[in-house]
Scaffold this active site. Structure first.
Site, short mmCIF file in Angstrom:
data_model
loop_
_atom_site.label_atom_id
_atom_site.label_comp_id
_atom_site.label_asym_id
_atom_site.label_seq_id
_atom_site.Cartn_x
_atom_site.Cartn_y
_atom_site.Cartn_z
N PHE A 118 0.85 -1.19 0.00
CA PHE A 118 0.00 0.00 0.00
C PHE A 118 0.89 1.24 0.00
O PHE A 118 2.04 1.18 0.43
CB PHE A 118 -0.93 0.01 1.23
CG PHE A 118 -2.38 0.08 0.86
CD1 PHE A 118 -3.06 -1.06 0.49
CD2 PHE A 118 -3.05 1.29 0.85
CE1 PHE A 118 -4.39 -0.99 0.13
CE2 PHE A 118 -4.38 1.36 0.49
CZ PHE A 118 -5.06 0.22 0.13
N GLN A 239 -7.32 15.24 2.76
CA GLN A 239 -6.67 14.37 1.78
C GLN A 239 -7.48 14.22 0.50
O GLN A 239 -8.69 13.97 0.56
CB GLN A 239 -6.47 12.98 2.39
CG GLN A 239 -5.85 11.99 1.42
CD GLN A 239 -5.36 10.75 2.13
OE1 GLN A 239 -6.10 9.82 2.39
NE2 GLN A 239 -4.08 10.76 2.49
N HIS A 241 -7.64 11.84 -2.59
CA HIS A 241 -7.18 10.52 -3.00
C HIS A 241 -6.95 10.53 -4.51
O HIS A 241 -7.79 11.03 -5.25
CB HIS A 241 -8.25 9.48 -2.63
CG HIS A 241 -7.79 8.07 -2.74
ND1 HIS A 241 -7.49 7.48 -3.94
CD2 HIS A 241 -7.58 7.12 -1.80
CE1 HIS A 241 -7.11 6.22 -3.73
NE2 HIS A 241 -7.16 5.98 -2.44
N LEU A 251 -14.42 6.19 -5.11
CA LEU A 251 -13.06 5.72 -4.84
C LEU A 251 -12.72 4.43 -5.59
O LEU A 251 -13.50 3.48 -5.59
CB LEU A 251 -12.93 5.46 -3.34
CG LEU A 251 -11.55 5.05 -2.86
CD1 LEU A 251 -10.57 6.19 -3.03
CD2 LEU A 251 -11.62 4.63 -1.40
N GLU A 254 -6.51 2.32 -3.54
CA GLU A 254 -5.06 2.28 -3.74
C GLU A 254 -4.57 0.84 -3.88
O GLU A 254 -3.49 0.59 -4.42
CB GLU A 254 -4.42 2.93 -2.51
CG GLU A 254 -2.99 3.29 -2.63
CD GLU A 254 -2.59 4.17 -1.44
OE1 GLU A 254 -3.17 5.26 -1.29
OE2 GLU A 254 -1.73 3.74 -0.67
N ARG A 285 -0.45 9.63 -0.83
CA ARG A 285 -1.53 10.17 -1.65
C ARG A 285 -1.37 11.65 -1.98
O ARG A 285 -1.72 12.08 -3.08
CB ARG A 285 -2.86 9.95 -0.92
CG ARG A 285 -3.21 8.49 -0.87
CD ARG A 285 -4.39 8.20 0.02
NE ARG A 285 -4.67 6.77 0.01
CZ ARG A 285 -5.58 6.20 0.80
NH1 ARG A 285 -6.28 6.92 1.64
NH2 ARG A 285 -5.78 4.89 0.73
N HIS A 352 -11.26 13.05 0.03
CA HIS A 352 -11.41 11.72 0.60
C HIS A 352 -11.44 11.69 2.12
O HIS A 352 -12.27 11.03 2.71
CB HIS A 352 -10.24 10.87 0.09
CG HIS A 352 -10.29 9.43 0.52
ND1 HIS A 352 -11.38 8.63 0.27
CD2 HIS A 352 -9.39 8.65 1.16
CE1 HIS A 352 -11.13 7.41 0.74
NE2 HIS A 352 -9.95 7.40 1.31
N ARG A 394 -2.62 11.37 5.66
CA ARG A 394 -2.80 10.02 6.16
C ARG A 394 -2.29 8.99 5.15
O ARG A 394 -2.53 9.12 3.96
CB ARG A 394 -4.28 9.75 6.45
CG ARG A 394 -4.56 8.33 6.87
CD ARG A 394 -6.00 8.12 7.27
NE ARG A 394 -6.95 8.21 6.19
CZ ARG A 394 -7.13 7.28 5.25
NH1 ARG A 394 -6.37 6.19 5.23
NH2 ARG A 394 -8.05 7.44 4.32
#
Lengths: 582, 234
Positions: A118, A239, A241, A251, A254, A285, A352, A394
């Site tokens: 990730f 954030q 994304h 979404l 990821e 991100r 996001h 994050r």
């Protein structure tokens, strides 16, 4: 208006992952109610896809310290390091506990919990990507939500489904006294006298036009506390994304890149090689979203308007897409009429996740000032809270971790507190009840002609246009004046539905009020921060400025109604700020 | 942009004696969802229209409704796939609370009746995860997808005529735990499921399988539950 009165030791507001995990700790210890404006299984935890990181080392060598380092670096050193250490250390037990609760994780050939890569998660302080994310296909959040709800059902937790909390009341010494909720079915008010409240109301991404967030993510918890004089922390850090479905913002996990997916510009180039040579598409991100929009700015966006990029999964084995990414493949087929096994997927950054929110300590106790003074009986966990484990950006998967680790810690602390605290005074909630009643009456009897939907869409367009991935003093000042204008127009909102039953016209109007308040705080904090860090990037101040800005913002509304921005220092640790390269 | 005509069943039991249809004409974009059209009504034409929704991409299960006769989630159904005359009604078999909002209490009571949680002795403190092979995990994968939207249960003709039948969704959850190698309550689950109001209530109409927005093979899952009961478990 009819009002009903209830008495509990502890009330949890919100029934996503954080609220449900807290409920598991409280139920059976103290008399607990969980209040949720949705049926719990509708909560947006269920939309989380990719995974939950923990250094189990089931697949590759790993350690929780590496995870903590990645979290601190990923957060651009605005993370409070003791909090990150707690989260990453407790992550291992948290994942194991979820397995014991019955969560159907994907498994390795030898039957252990499988793990995958990730963004921003690396081995040995940035050497290479590491397989750290525990997952259940691409519906990890769904399985966490279902599993925690199942555990609450098994424990007989008392739920008040489709009750929306609109206000909180405090006693004479500033301690929690209760909350006021609106019952959607009847339109009645319910006053919950309680010694302790834990807010777990999730995010507020619906202030943006292009967002991965549910319609219901309107920041009710943080907005209620802001109105009652408490500060909100790090609101400027939001954030975006990288892989939202073009135009819709839905979404695409990821995990698509964790499984080997590649981002390409209009020329077919794997552009992330230029921005993050070591981890490429698996950079954090904030960096990927900025890189994408830089490509667009430089004319390498795809499509007739050159305003999107491509996510390329076509080189992945079809069976890998079926087994590991079935849901997102289905989203692409449904909304874009595209077959991800053979076609490139148009994507753009999507609003996001709020890194900021209600300031808490590592026991999820809400703090009211820079000195860390605890508000007795008040707790917050999950996206609505700011511990701060995510700092300025994050890392992927750390939100699912945050909700279970700090939901649990908050639940334990709240149960202890509620067991010993005195009962709140019966009269302490009267003011909040009367004010909520009046606010509802004002909206339902208003002859105003301004439509909620019009103000909301103007807010969303302005925020996406002027307070997103790239910001300047000019754009933020413009957003500030737009919001001020929208707030004054909001005073003249009128709604069609004058009834009492499932009056979503009314609740959407109330939610818009929350969003306006929070957008105002976001812009105020973003305007004040004259540096670039993590998710907050200022074109006019493009560098990180550790000498002046290693501090969290605290925005509060003064008695005059004006917002003030204060600060508190970042809690450091063994990792010293360094340049953020991947 | 084009125009669609929505015929929506309206009902407020505190005011109306019976439901009535109301027609709205709305402008929609080419790729709009049925949910977008409903929002267009509520946001710009008639704020009194009640329907639930949250995530708007098919994972929260809020907006199941009957669209042109079929149980669907409004947020994953594109208008171009249903045409420009759209009739929308609340799910059948559950009491209507207002417009497209039905009473989910009975549905969740039935969900709880199959004890939808893992029954297993907790491993001793400090122990790692229980082992489960990928094959064992795959055995119940399909039924872990359920989002409790009630599209299946409210498409079931048996359920329409007898609401004491637990319905397909509860049986999907029963399947999810019955076939989980970690679950230790097979006999207890069989006792709960072995009856005409549970596994044997199904008449294999397959409406549920057609209705499921998550593509769960619902009827097959119910059939597997029945076989497991007959076999007395593994």
């Amino acid at each position: 208006m009819n009002a009903h009165h209830h008495t509990f030791d502890a009330v949890i507001v919100g029934a996503g992952g954080a609220g449900l995990r807290a409920a598991i700790e409280c139920a059976g210890k103290v008399n607990t109610a969980v209040i949720s404006k949705l049926y719990p299984t509708r909560s947006h935890t269920g939309a989380a896809q990719g995974g939950m990181c923990a250094a189990l080392a089931n697949v590759e060598e790993d350690s929780w310290e590496w995870h903590a380092f990645d979290t601190v670096k990923g957060g651009d050193y605005l993370v409070d390091q003791p909090a990150a250490e707690i989260m990453c250390r407790e992550a291992i037990d948290a994942v194991i506990e979820l397995e014991h609760f019955g969560l159907p994780f994907n498994r390795t050939p030898d039957g252990r919990i499988d793990q995958r890569r990730f963004g921003g998660h690396t081995r040995n302080h940035g050497e290479a990507p590491v397989k750290r994310a525990c997952y259940a296909a691409d519906r990890t959040g769904h399985m966490i939500l279902q599993t925690l709800y199942q555990q609450c059902v098994a424990r007989g937790v008392a739920f008040f489904d489709e009750y929306q909390v609109l206000d909180i009341a405090f006693g004479d010494s500033g301690e929690v006294a209760g909350v006021v909720a609106y019952e959607l079915e009847t339109g009645d008010l319910h006053v919950f006298a309680t010694k302790a409240v834990l807010f777990a109301t999730g995010g507020f991404g619906k202030m943006f036009k292009v967002s991965s967030n549910a319609h219901t993510l309107t920041g009710d918890g943080p907005a209620v506390l802001l109105r009652r004089g408490l500060p909100l922390e790090d609101m400027e850090f939001f954030q975006f994304h990288p892989t939202g479905i073009y135009k819709l913002g839905i979404l695409l996990s990821e995990a698509a890149r964790g499984e080997g997916g590649i981002l390409r510009n209009a020329e077919g180039e794997r552009f992330m090689e230029r921005y993050a040579p070591t981890v490429k598409d698996l950079a954090p991100r904030d960096m990927v979203s900025r890189a994408m929009l830089t490509e667009v700015r430089q004319g390498r966006g795809a499509g007739p308007r050159k305003d999107y990029l491509h996510l390329d999964l076509t080189h992945l084995p079809p069976e890998q897409i079926d087994a590991k990414l079935p849901d997102i493949a289905e989203f692409v087929r449904t909304y874009q009429a595209i077959e991800p096994k053979t076609d490139l997927i148009p994507i753009q950054p999507t609003a996001h996740y709020a890194m900021g929110g209600i300031p808490t300590n590592t026991d999820a106790e809400v703090v009211r000032d820079a000195a860390g003074t605890v508000v007795p009986g008040l707790y917050a966990a999950g996206e609505c809270a700011c511990v701060s484990v995510h700092g300025a950006n994050r890392l992927g998967t750390n939100s699912l971790l945050d909700i279970v680790v700090f939901g649990r810690r908050g639940g334990i602390r709240m149960a202890d507190y509620a067991a010993g605290a005195p009962a709140p005074s019966a009269s302490a909630t009267e003011g909040a009840e009367a004010e909520t009643d009046a606010a509802i009456e004002r909206l339902t009897s208003s002859g105003g002609r301004v439509k909620v939907a019009d103000i909301r869409s103007e807010l969303q367009e302005e925020m996406t246009d002027k307070a997103s991935v790239f910001r300047t003093e000019e754009s933020l000042t413009a957003a500030q004046s737009t919001i001020e204008h929208l707030r004054s127009r909001y005073e003249h909102v009128g709604i069609d539905d004058k009834g009492r039953r499932f009056n979503y016209d009314l609740t959407e109007a109330l939610e818009l009020g929350f969003l306006l308040d929070l957008a105002e705080t976001l812009v105020a904090a973003a305007l004040a921060r004259t540096e670039s860090r993590g998710g907050h990037f200022r074109d006019d101040h493009p560098l990180r400025d550790d000498a002046n800005w290693m501090k969290h913002s605290l925005v509060r509304r003064g008695s005059s109604g004006q917002l003030t921005v204060g600060y508190k220092p970042v809690v450091g640790g063994k990792y010293l700020p360094m340049e953020r390269k991947y | 942009m084009s125009t669609v005509t929505l015929h929506i069943e309206r009902f407020d039991p505190t005011v109306d004696r019976k439901p009535h249809m109301q027609t709205y004409v709305v402008e929609v974009a080419e790729d709009d969802r049925v949910l977008d059209a409903l929002h267009e009504v509520r946001w710009h034409q008639d704020g009194t229209l009640a329907f639930r929704r949250s995530c708007a991409h098919g994972v929260c299960g809020s907006d199941a409704m009957v669209v042109n006769g079929h149980n669907r989630l409004a947020c994953i159904l594109l208008i171009k796939d249903v045409g420009h005359e759209i009739t929308i009604e609340p799910m059948r078999g559950l009491p209507v609370l207002k417009d497209l909002v039905v009473d989910m209490r009975q549905f969740f009571d039935q969900y709880r009746s199959v004890q939808p949680w893992l029954h297993a002795e907790p491993p001793p403190p400090g122990s790692r995860e229980r082992l489960q092979s990928p094959e064992e995990r795959a055995r119940y994968d399909d039924t872990t997808k359920c989002i409790l939207c009630a599209a299946c249960t409210t498409s079931c003709p048996v359920y329409w005529s007898n609401d004491r039948f637990v319905g397909p969704a509860a049986l999907v959850l029963a399947h999810r735990f019955l076939f989980d190698s970690r679950d230790e309550a097979t006999a207890q689950r069989h006792d709960i499921l072995d009856g005409r109001m549970a596994a044997w209530g199904c008449r294999t109409a397959f409406n549920c399988t057609d209705a499921c927005p998550r593509h769960i093979k619902v009827t097959q899952a119910i059939e597997e539950v029945r076989r497991d009961i007959l076999r007395g478990g593994d």
